[in-house]
Write an enzyme that holds these catalytic residues in place. Structure first.
Site, PDB file in Angstrom:
ATOM      1  N   CYS A  96      -4.686   8.107   9.843  1.00  0.00           N
ATOM      2  CA  CYS A  96      -4.815   7.475  11.156  1.00  0.00           C
ATOM      3  C   CYS A  96      -4.381   8.424  12.266  1.00  0.00           C
ATOM      4  CB  CYS A  96      -3.961   6.203  11.229  1.00  0.00           C
ATOM      5  SG  CYS A  96      -4.670   4.778  10.384  1.00  0.00           S
ATOM      6  N   LYS A 156       0.835  -1.210   0.000  1.00  0.00           N
ATOM      7  CA  LYS A 156       0.000   0.000   0.000  1.00  0.00           C
ATOM      8  C   LYS A 156       0.867   1.257   0.000  1.00  0.00           C
ATOM      9  CE  LYS A 156      -1.616   1.711   3.941  1.00  0.00           C
ATOM     10  NZ  LYS A 156      -1.498   3.181   4.081  1.00  0.00           N
ATOM     11  N   ASN A 157       1.881   1.262   0.844  1.00  0.00           N
ATOM     12  CA  ASN A 157       2.705   2.458   0.996  1.00  0.00           C
ATOM     13  C   ASN A 157       3.646   2.694  -0.185  1.00  0.00           C
ATOM     14  OD1 ASN A 157       1.535   3.060   3.459  1.00  0.00           O
ATOM     15  ND2 ASN A 157       3.073   1.941   4.639  1.00  0.00           N
ATOM     16  N   ARG A 208      -8.242  -0.160   4.956  1.00  0.00           N
ATOM     17  CA  ARG A 208      -7.334   0.810   4.339  1.00  0.00           C
ATOM     18  C   ARG A 208      -6.031   0.150   3.885  1.00  0.00           C
ATOM     19  NH1 ARG A 208      -5.410   4.892   7.792  1.00  0.00           N
ATOM     20  NH2 ARG A 208      -4.584   5.718   5.841  1.00  0.00           N
ATOM     21  N   ASP A 232       5.113   0.372  11.796  1.00  0.00           N
ATOM     22  CA  ASP A 232       3.887  -0.250  11.304  1.00  0.00           C
ATOM     23  C   ASP A 232       3.745  -1.709  11.712  1.00  0.00           C
ATOM     24  OD1 ASP A 232       2.911   2.036  10.193  1.00  0.00           O
ATOM     25  OD2 ASP A 232       3.255   1.472   8.114  1.00  0.00           O
ATOM     26  N   ARG A 279       2.013  14.373  12.505  1.00  0.00           N
ATOM     27  CA  ARG A 279       2.909  14.093  11.386  1.00  0.00           C
ATOM     28  C   ARG A 279       2.981  15.357  10.535  1.00  0.00           C
ATOM     29  NH1 ARG A 279       0.580   8.545   9.073  1.00  0.00           N
ATOM     30  NH2 ARG A 279      -1.401   9.443   9.741  1.00  0.00           N
TER      31      ARG A 279
END
Length: 425
Positions: A116, A22-23, A398, A305, A121
């Site tokens: 999230c 995903k990232n 997600r 993560d 951030r």
């Protein structure tokens, strides 16, 4: 709204296939804005975040299709240069369109991001990079407005480590005039994947995979077909699933070089983690889980993560483990939910959790607070005695493609359901 029910106690056994990260997919989708040509991405999972980025790109004017595991983007008719609040507030990664819009079209208006709730951030590093490349930046009414009077100009960018900032800087710099040097760049595999794709499009980036990147600006980029790097966080989640259920899983498309520190921690806790063919074989069969300590760090250190998932495993390990979270200051919200299931966890200060292993966990209704916390609660439910109901699983969607189906295929008693009378809000 959908929930997940898990009945714990089954040892998992079989094969699970990991898809693209995903990232990595999200910035790759953004980089498609840098060319008129079609970009084709392979090995792309179906995730809520990818759907959100699709909406962002379509709002800008790009044509996006996602069939099976192939995603196509063509940005030859961009008509808008703004990413609205309704979309960016859903997902922080939407902010990655800033660099390519500014680099190719010399203008962008992007809502301040969401995502999230795992801590602050800040986007200051992104904006610093754009200003170093010659952009004029202002923040008005919740939007970042960025412009340049023509092509951006190469410059030296000195970062504190930032994955998103490095990605945005790369995408802005590839079409700038002159040379850009990015010092203390993030070296995560997803950053490397983006740089490799940009080079395949005709960019000139050297130092790929290191903390010093040199970008020689080019006049234009062309389309290409690119296979997305496998998801190391998804792979690690299934590796923990094998350990926490004392099962055996072959995780296809998982690669040790992407998750060496995670594999080391799992091995230290008593699991067997073995490279096999095109994946990893992970076994927790007949093993006694042993406590250990982890400290989250930038790659190649232990990834933030994976912190919540491994903490779930620590709950059943013999002895006392500590988790030190150095990346985000608010990433222990899953602790109180694990405690509801019988875990013995105490927070010390703001950055450290002390986990004392218990004999067993008990099923309970729990609430997911973010994407990785959701996965941790599913993992805990797989090992717990009785029934666990996980609420707010939209977080899970997600970042995990059909997680409950994959786990069910290897023996988990897990199902997604919607209570009668519940409606989407």
């Amino acid at each position: 709204m959908d929930k997940i029910r898990v009945i714990g106690g089954n040892a998992l056994k079989g094969t699970i296939v990991v898809k693209g990260a995903k990232n990595a997919v999200l910035p790759l989708m953004a980089c498609a804005l840098l060319t008129d040509d079609e970009m084709v991405f392979e090995n792309v999972p179906h995730l809520a975040d990818i759907n959100t980025m699709t909406q962002v790109l379509r709002h800008l004017g790009a044509d996006v299709t996602h069939e099976n595991e192939t995603l196509r983007v063509r940005a030859n008719a961009i008509r808008n240069f703004d990413a609205p609040y309704e979309l960016v507030s859903k997902m922080r990664a939407s902010f990655w369109v800033l660099g390519p819009l500014l680099g190719r079209f010399h203008q962008a208006k992007i809502s301040l991001p969401g995502g999230c709730a795992i801590g602050t951030r800040p986007i200051d590093r992104h904006l610093y990079a754009m200003e170093r490349l010659g952009a004029q930046i202002s923040i008005q009414n919740g939007y970042v407005q960025a412009t340049s009077s023509g092509r951006l100009k190469g410059n030296k960018i000195i970062f504190q480590p930032t994955v998103g900032g490095t990605m945005n800087a790369l995408m802005a710099a590839v079409l700038a005039t002159g040379t850009t040097e990015i010092v203390n760049a993030a070296a995560e595999p997803e950053v490397t994947d983006l740089a490799r794709c940009l080079n395949q499009m005709g960019a000139k980036i050297s130092g790929v995979g290191t903390r010093r990147l040199l970008v020689e600006g080019v006049d234009s980029l062309h389309g290409t077909t690119y296979k997305v790097v496998p998801d190391r966080i998804e792979a690690a989640t299934y590796a923990v699933a094998a350990g926490i259920t004392h099962g055996e899983l072959y995780i296809e498309n998982a690669h040790l070089y992407l998750m060496e520190d995670v594999a080391f921690v799992l091995s230290r806790m008593g699991l067997d983690v073995i490279e096999k063919d095109n994946g990893l074989f992970v076994s927790g069969k007949n093993c006694e889980l042993v406590a250990t300590d982890i400290v989250t760090e930038e790659f190649p250190g232990f990834p933030t993560d994976c912190q919540a998932q491994v903490m779930a495993l620590m709950c059943l390990a013999k002895g006392t483990s500590t988790v030190t979270e150095n990346i985000f200051e608010n990433r222990f919200m899953h602790v109180q939910e694990l405690v509801r299931m019988g875990a013995n966890i105490h927070i010390q200060g703001t950055r450290t959790a002390v986990v004392r292993g218990v004999d067993h966990l008990s099923g309970a209704p729990v609430m997911a607070s973010d994407l990785r916390a959701s996965a941790a609660l599913v993992l805990a439910g797989l090992a717990a005695e009785g029934e666990t109901i996980i609420n707010r699983i939209y977080h899970l969607d997600r970042g995990y493609d059909r997680l409950e189906e994959k786990l069910r295929s290897v023996g988990a008693d897990i199902v997604r359901f919607r209570p009668i009378g519940d409606e989407e809000i």
